[in-house]
Design an enzyme around this catalytic site. Structure first.
Site, PDB file in Angstrom:
ATOM      1  CE  LYS A 152       3.412   4.540  -2.973  1.00 18.58           C
ATOM      2  NZ  LYS A 152       3.890   5.692  -2.876  1.00 18.58           N
ATOM      3  CG  ASP A 186      -6.749  -0.046  -0.784  1.00 20.23           C
ATOM      4  OD1 ASP A 186      -6.888  -0.622  -1.441  1.00 20.23           O
ATOM      5  OD2 ASP A 186      -6.279   0.998  -0.457  1.00 20.23           O
ATOM      6  CG  ASP A 218     -14.000   4.075  -4.927  1.00 23.90           C
ATOM      7  OD1 ASP A 218     -15.553   4.077  -4.336  1.00 23.90           O
ATOM      8  OD2 ASP A 218     -13.997   5.120  -5.361  1.00 23.90           O
ATOM      9  CG  ASP A 224      -3.355   7.304   0.193  1.00 26.59           C
ATOM     10  OD1 ASP A 224      -3.550   6.450  -0.010  1.00 26.59           O
ATOM     11  OD2 ASP A 224      -3.018   8.147  -1.252  1.00 26.59           O
TER      12      ASP A 224
HETATM   13  P1  IMP Z   1     -11.313   1.127  -7.713  1.00 26.64           P
HETATM   14  O1  IMP Z   1     -11.651   0.155  -6.635  1.00 26.64           O
HETATM   15  O2  IMP Z   1     -11.009   0.244  -9.179  1.00 26.64           O
HETATM   16  O3  IMP Z   1     -12.228   1.895  -7.691  1.00 26.64           O
HETATM   17  O4  IMP Z   1     -10.033   1.613  -6.759  1.00 26.64           O
HETATM   18  C1  IMP Z   1      -9.898   1.616  -5.192  1.00 26.64           C
HETATM   19  C2  IMP Z   1      -8.439   2.627  -5.257  1.00 26.64           C
HETATM   20  O5  IMP Z   1      -8.908   3.546  -5.424  1.00 26.64           O
HETATM   21  C3  IMP Z   1      -8.360   1.721  -3.844  1.00 26.64           C
HETATM   22  O6  IMP Z   1      -7.148   0.764  -3.838  1.00 26.64           O
HETATM   23  C4  IMP Z   1      -7.754   2.707  -2.932  1.00 26.64           C
HETATM   24  O7  IMP Z   1      -6.086   2.805  -3.151  1.00 26.64           O
HETATM   25  C5  IMP Z   1      -8.660   3.923  -4.012  1.00 26.64           C
HETATM   26  N1  IMP Z   1      -9.221   4.253  -2.825  1.00 26.64           N
HETATM   27  C6  IMP Z   1     -10.827   4.102  -2.762  1.00 26.64           C
HETATM   28  N2  IMP Z   1     -11.477   5.008  -1.761  1.00 26.64           N
HETATM   29  C7  IMP Z   1     -10.434   5.479  -1.239  1.00 26.64           C
HETATM   30  C8  IMP Z   1     -10.927   6.168   0.487  1.00 26.64           C
HETATM   31  O8  IMP Z   1     -11.793   6.090   0.597  1.00 26.64           O
HETATM   32  N3  IMP Z   1      -9.646   6.584   0.654  1.00 26.64           N
HETATM   33  C9  IMP Z   1      -8.596   6.154  -0.012  1.00 26.64           C
HETATM   34  N4  IMP Z   1      -8.421   5.581  -1.217  1.00 26.64           N
HETATM   35  C10 IMP Z   1      -9.326   5.217  -1.845  1.00 26.64           C
HETATM   36 MG    MG Z   2      -5.382   0.840  -3.110  1.00 22.68          MG
END
Ligand code: IMP
Ligand code: MG
Length: 174
Positions: free
Chosen positions: A43, A103, A106, A162
């Site tokens: 979302k 969004d 990470d 969020d």
């Molecule tokens: P990754 O890159 O697979 O670790 O996943 C990233 C997802 O984790 C993003 O799409 C967000 O939904 C969530 N996420 C990572 N860091 C943050 C943050 O600082 N605030 C809010 N959501 C985050």
């Molecule tokens: Mg996300």
């Protein structure tokens, strides 16, 4: 209780909107003469998606939109991470240019798996546009084609992001 709205945003609404119109123009230039399917990763990307797609569309014809919901689970390392697509796109993406709108990147695990799947499905090109590139916890070597902002570390909320499903509606990033 902490009132997030009373804090100073790291990226205020006006900064976000200004950056999005620049980035939209740049993306439109790169896809000139091509059609592109913009895929919103639900979302979190929802507000960024509606803004960036319209910013691209001011300078480019032939945009379509679609939606995907993905979550990753596992031990948090690239080899053991499993990505679950709980809502897939409706479009047959074979031979198409796909631009994912996300969004935050990470660890990078979710989007690197999802983008791999779409390449296997035969997309003509698969690119990634993220609102925020968060570099500190990156675990895979993922290429982010377009990012609006970069942060070194920390947890951010607002503009779709969020904390336990709250604060998504804030117009700035905190
Ligand atoms: P990754 O890159 O697979 O670790 O996943 C990233 C997802 O984790 C993003 O799409 C967000 O939904 C969530 N996420 C990572 N860091 C943050 C943050 O600082 N605030 C809010 N959501 C985050
Ligand atoms: Mg996300």
């Amino acid at each position: 209780m902490l009132k997030v709205k009373e804090l100073l945003p790291v990226f205020p609404e006006e900064t976000i909107q200004k950056r999005i119109s620049e980035l939209g123009e740049q993306i439109a230039r790169d896809y000139q003469g091509e059609e592109v399917i913009c895929v919103c990763v639900l979302k979190g990307a929802v507000f960024f998606f509606t803004d960036i797609v319209r910013a691209i569309g001011r300078h480019l014809d032939g945009i379509t939109i679609d939606f995907l919901r993905a979550s990753s689970y596992g031990s948090g390392t690239s080899s053991s991470c499993v990505v679950n697509i709980s809502k897939d796109v409706d479009t047959d993406i074979k031979g198409k240019n796909v631009l994912f709108i996300e969004d935050v990147i990470d660890s990078g695990l979710t989007m690197s798996k999802v983008m791999g799947m779409f390449k296997e499905r035969g997309a003509k090109s698969v690119k990634l546009c993220a609102c925020v590139d968060k570099k500190e916890r990156r675990e895979v070597d993922i290429h982010i084609d377009y990012s609006a902002f970069t942060v070194d570390k920390g947890f951010i909320v607002g503009y779709g992001l969020d904390l336990a499903e709250k604060y998504r509606e804030l117009p700035g990033i905190y």
